[in-house]
Design a protein around this motif. Sequence first.
Motif, PDB file in Angstrom:
ATOM      1  N   ALA A   8     -39.580 -21.535  54.544  1.00  0.00           N
ATOM      2  CA  ALA A   8     -38.477 -19.880  54.632  1.00  0.00           C
ATOM      3  C   ALA A   8     -37.647 -20.522  55.539  1.00  0.00           C
ATOM      4  CB  ALA A   8     -38.855 -19.277  54.157  1.00  0.00           C
ATOM      5  N   GLY A   9     -37.527 -20.956  56.511  1.00  0.00           N
ATOM      6  CA  GLY A   9     -36.758 -20.870  57.686  1.00  0.00           C
ATOM      7  C   GLY A   9     -35.674 -21.868  57.717  1.00  0.00           C
ATOM      8  N   GLY A  10     -35.839 -23.005  56.490  1.00  0.00           N
ATOM      9  CA  GLY A  10     -34.712 -23.650  55.758  1.00  0.00           C
ATOM     10  C   GLY A  10     -33.643 -23.045  55.113  1.00  0.00           C
ATOM     11  N   THR A  11     -35.007 -22.721  53.581  1.00  0.00           N
ATOM     12  CA  THR A  11     -34.284 -22.536  52.914  1.00  0.00           C
ATOM     13  C   THR A  11     -33.367 -20.793  52.429  1.00  0.00           C
ATOM     14  OG1 THR A  11     -36.136 -21.570  52.436  1.00  0.00           O
ATOM     15  CG2 THR A  11     -36.044 -23.503  50.931  1.00  0.00           C
ATOM     16  N   PHE A  37     -22.012 -28.019  52.440  1.00  0.00           N
ATOM     17  CA  PHE A  37     -23.184 -28.632  53.868  1.00  0.00           C
ATOM     18  C   PHE A  37     -24.131 -27.637  54.093  1.00  0.00           C
ATOM     19  CE2 PHE A  37     -18.583 -30.826  54.427  1.00  0.00           C
ATOM     20  CZ  PHE A  37     -19.188 -32.231  54.378  1.00  0.00           C
ATOM     21  N   VAL A  38     -24.012 -26.358  54.400  1.00  0.00           N
ATOM     22  CA  VAL A  38     -25.379 -25.882  54.667  1.00  0.00           C
ATOM     23  C   VAL A  38     -25.814 -26.386  53.683  1.00  0.00           C
ATOM     24  CG1 VAL A  38     -25.504 -23.058  54.617  1.00  0.00           C
ATOM     25  CG2 VAL A  38     -22.930 -24.592  55.909  1.00  0.00           C
ATOM     26  N   ARG A  44     -32.645 -30.219  54.237  1.00  0.00           N
ATOM     27  CA  ARG A  44     -32.895 -31.509  55.126  1.00  0.00           C
ATOM     28  C   ARG A  44     -34.280 -31.007  56.338  1.00  0.00           C
ATOM     29  NH1 ARG A  44     -33.640 -32.751  60.068  1.00  0.00           N
ATOM     30  NH2 ARG A  44     -31.949 -30.827  60.545  1.00  0.00           N
ATOM     31  N   LEU A  45     -33.856 -29.816  56.600  1.00  0.00           N
ATOM     32  CA  LEU A  45     -34.346 -28.553  57.696  1.00  0.00           C
ATOM     33  C   LEU A  45     -35.403 -28.136  56.671  1.00  0.00           C
ATOM     34  CD1 LEU A  45     -34.795 -27.033  60.256  1.00  0.00           C
ATOM     35  CD2 LEU A  45     -33.590 -25.159  59.486  1.00  0.00           C
ATOM     36  N   SER A  46     -35.691 -27.515  55.661  1.00  0.00           N
ATOM     37  CA  SER A  46     -36.868 -27.164  55.099  1.00  0.00           C
ATOM     38  C   SER A  46     -38.186 -28.536  55.019  1.00  0.00           C
ATOM     39  CB  SER A  46     -36.416 -26.365  53.615  1.00  0.00           C
ATOM     40  OG  SER A  46     -35.610 -25.502  54.139  1.00  0.00           O
ATOM     41  N   GLY A  47     -37.277 -29.506  54.339  1.00  0.00           N
ATOM     42  CA  GLY A  47     -38.032 -30.583  53.952  1.00  0.00           C
ATOM     43  C   GLY A  47     -38.682 -31.627  54.956  1.00  0.00           C
ATOM     44  N   ARG A  52     -43.735 -31.700  58.148  1.00  0.00           N
ATOM     45  CA  ARG A  52     -44.339 -31.634  59.859  1.00  0.00           C
ATOM     46  C   ARG A  52     -45.238 -30.661  59.545  1.00  0.00           C
ATOM     47  NH1 ARG A  52     -42.350 -28.417  64.601  1.00  0.00           N
ATOM     48  NH2 ARG A  52     -42.634 -26.432  62.279  1.00  0.00           N
ATOM     49  N   ILE A  53     -46.017 -29.913  59.114  1.00  0.00           N
ATOM     50  CA  ILE A  53     -46.347 -29.000  58.545  1.00  0.00           C
ATOM     51  C   ILE A  53     -47.689 -29.368  57.906  1.00  0.00           C
ATOM     52  CG2 ILE A  53     -45.950 -26.782  56.925  1.00  0.00           C
ATOM     53  CD1 ILE A  53     -47.718 -26.409  60.366  1.00  0.00           C
TER      54      ILE A  53
END
Length: 94
Positions: A8-11, A37-38, A44-47, A52-53
Amino acid sequence: FDKVTDFAGGTNFVVLAIVTLLVNQTYYARQIIVTCFVGAWGVRLSGYLLIRILKIGEDKRFDDVRDNFFKFAAFWIFQALWVWTVSLPVTLVN
């Protein structure tokens, strides 16, 4: 919990960018480019956070948050404020 939180942090950024673009109903090149771009950055951030988790299993930083309702609520409120603040530029452009 950790998987949802990281994903959720990235999406949230992607959803907010798309929603603000669609709500305004004007589609200038600048708005579309910024939203793309966002969106790419948010995916990318969500992936990254999700992979990682999945590798580490759980985030030890949230051990005390899971058991306390008020800390849990404060965490989600802080995350919402963080997403809103960071997304202000794309919100204003759209």
